[in-house]
Design an enzyme around this catalytic site. Structure first.
Site, PDB file in Angstrom:
ATOM      1  N   SER A 364     -34.243-109.547  11.939  1.00  0.00           N
ATOM      2  CA  SER A 364     -33.031-109.376  11.149  1.00  0.00           C
ATOM      3  C   SER A 364     -33.451-109.386   9.691  1.00  0.00           C
ATOM      4  CB  SER A 364     -32.017-110.489  11.432  1.00  0.00           C
ATOM      5  OG  SER A 364     -30.920-110.394  10.554  1.00  0.00           O
ATOM      6  N   ARG A 365     -33.260-108.265   9.005  1.00  0.00           N
ATOM      7  CA  ARG A 365     -33.745-108.156   7.628  1.00  0.00           C
ATOM      8  C   ARG A 365     -32.869-108.905   6.642  1.00  0.00           C
ATOM      9  NH1 ARG A 365     -34.615-102.785   9.691  1.00  0.00           N
ATOM     10  NH2 ARG A 365     -36.837-102.549  10.176  1.00  0.00           N
ATOM     11  N   VAL A 366     -31.714-109.377   7.093  1.00  0.00           N
ATOM     12  CA  VAL A 366     -30.909-110.272   6.261  1.00  0.00           C
ATOM     13  C   VAL A 366     -31.376-111.704   6.466  1.00  0.00           C
ATOM     14  CG1 VAL A 366     -28.592-111.158   5.869  1.00  0.00           C
ATOM     15  CG2 VAL A 366     -28.944-108.721   6.210  1.00  0.00           C
TER      16      VAL A 366
END
Length: 508
Positions: A364-366
């Site tokens: 998850s790049r967040v």
């Protein structure tokens, strides 16, 4: 007689002077060739891309391919009765869909026609299905968490409101189940949900609708469906129509979760109509603009700026892989567009790890920016431990002797894996997840047999719900645990653990 004739003449001239004359100009075209849901038309020089056309019997078509001498059109319904030579008329309207809160609880097609037999729709407006994505200045960073109810995702791959997180894996690995659990987890949060079915069987759609209705989730969910029996044009429009429905709710200051199930079938439908219309094929016979097709769709998911109401549209697109090949054309396109992916591994699924999330290939790049501080503190280095578990287990298969510390780490990793298991359509509350991870992290379950971890966590959840609901509420808050809360939770875990301790002389 002369006077009567003169009187009649004056009255007739008066009537004629009061008549309004209007010349109406209408452009028409004619079908040249037709078949497999598409048609070539002649005429209509002022036709625009995406404009709706009216054919025989009220059938709608979409102007899709504009050429110097011909127009390629997609039918939006059964076209069995359309033949060469039939007249086609311009409508002056683009493909649109009704929008508004009245669509929640309903099942509609991409043009807003009800499919559930529930009577006419109650809509607030009609919006075009193709809309421009919010600009950079109209967005803000994704920092607000979106609880999915799936323990391994909320703990290790957190998702934020406004994020685009891809779910991919082979057939029958639980992709739709994870997406439906995310919808079920929004009960009581105020998040509205939209589920769009693209090219699925009617039986599969009915199962999804029944599951949502049985859990009470249909009242805050709209379902947009274009099944495998529908025209390719409807399958092409389905995700764009659903996104428009969600955008209206987002622009009204609300938070929306939309599930695209699935975009692999959407790309296949797009490839089919493009090849039928003679567009040049590219890699794997997909047209060259298939990347733009999904980019302009998924870019519409965002967290709006405060001056625009700070609403959000979170997208969970689904993609199907073949034999675990994540490097295929459509999956790699979607991975590069989205803010992360959740990969479901067939081997893990067959080994009984449900949900079969491969943490090593998922991201998850967040990340922690959208994870509640309390949960982030409890997770700690558990993701590292979970990713190292297969390597630790491989040593034991070869009979290698492990140090005491490594043995303890292996046992904790196996208990963590058991703690992440959960059945379908049973989303977990944030407080239950925090309690379970706290117990694993602090080694409070080291004396509980691995095979009894799931039963223990279920008993602990019941204890917190029945005896200590206030503690469960405190654990569900986004703030970090206070020392008092931590002490009470430790006491509850210790009290419940006594019933799951192994017998004297037994192994844990």
């Amino acid at each position: 007689m002369a006077k009567l004739a003169e009187s009649l003449g004056e009255r007739l001239r008066g009537r004629l002077n009061s008549v309004g004359w209007e010349v109406r100009r209408r452009e028409v075209g004619h079908v040249v060739r037709v078949g497999d849901g598409v048609a070539y038309l002649h005429g209509m020089p002022s036709v625009k891309y995406g404009e709706l056309l009216e054919c025989r019997g009220g059938l709608s078509a979409l102007a899709f391919d504009l050429r110097p001498t011909e127009v390629g059109a997609l039918f939006l319904g059964p076209a069995d009765k359309v033949a060469a030579g039939d007249e086609v008329r311009l409508t002056g309207r683009v493909a649109s869909v009704p929008v508004g809160a009245g669509l929640l609880g309903r099942v509609i097609d991409p043009l807003g026609v009800p499919l559930d037999g529930g009577g006419p729709l109650r809509s607030d407006a009609v919006w075009p299905v193709e809309r421009e994505a919010p600009g950079v200045a109209d967005r803000q960073p994704v920092t607000e968490p979106l609880h999915t109810g799936t323990k391994v995702i909320d703990a290790l791959l957190p998702i934020g409101r406004g994020q685009r997180e891809l779910i991919l894996g082979d057939r029958a690995t639980g992709k739709t189940t994870i997406a439906l659990d995310a919808i079920l987890a929004q009960r009581g949060t105020g998040v509205k949900c939209i589920y769009v079915s693209i090219g699925e069987r009617k039986a599969s759609l009915a199962e999804v609708v029944d599951a949502l209705a049985a859990q009470g989730a249909l009242e805050y969910t709209a379902v947009v469906a274009a099944t495998a029996d529908d025209a390719p044009g409807l399958q092409y429009l389905a995700p764009f129509s659903a996104c428009t429905v969600g955008e209206y709710l987002m622009r009204d200051g609300g938070h929306v979760l939309i599930v695209y199930d699935d975009l692999t079938k959407h790309a296949d439908a797009y490839r089919r109509v493009c090849l039928l219309l003679g567009r040049p094929p590219g890699r794997e016979a997909y047209p060259a603009d298939v990347f733009y097709l999904h980019a302009r769709l998924l870019e519409r998911a965002s967290k709006l700026h405060d001056r625009l109401g700070s609403g959000s549209l979170t997208a969970l697109p689904i993609a199907t892989t073949q034999a675990g090949n994540v490097a295929a054309y459509i999956p790699t396109n979607l991975i590069s567009i989205t803010d992360g992916q959740i990969y479901l591994n067939t081997r893990l699924f067959n080994e009984g790890q449900r949900p079969a999330v491969d943490v090593g290939l998922s991201v998850s790049r967040v990340g922690g920016k959208a994870q509640p501080p309390g949960l982030r503190h409890v997770v700690g280095d558990l993701k590292l431990l979970y990713s190292q578990l297969p390597e630790l287990e491989s040593f034991t298969r070869f009979g290698a002797e492990l140090e005491a510390e490594t043995r303890q780490r292996l046992g904790k990793g196996q208990r963590l894996r058991e703690a992440f298991k959960q059945g379908p359509h049973a989303p977990r509350q944030l407080g239950q997840l925090v309690a379970g991870l706290f117990a694993v992290r602090d080694g409070l379950l080291d004396t509980v047999p691995v095979e009894r971890i799931d039963a223990f966590l279920a008993a602990l959840s019941r204890r917190l719900e029945d005896s200590e609901p206030q503690l469960l509420t405190e654990l569900g808050k986004p703030d970090k645990m206070t020392p008092d809360t931590e002490s009470r939770l430790r006491a509850a875990i210790t009290a419940e653990r006594s019933a799951f301790a192994p017998p004297a002389g037994g192994e844990s």
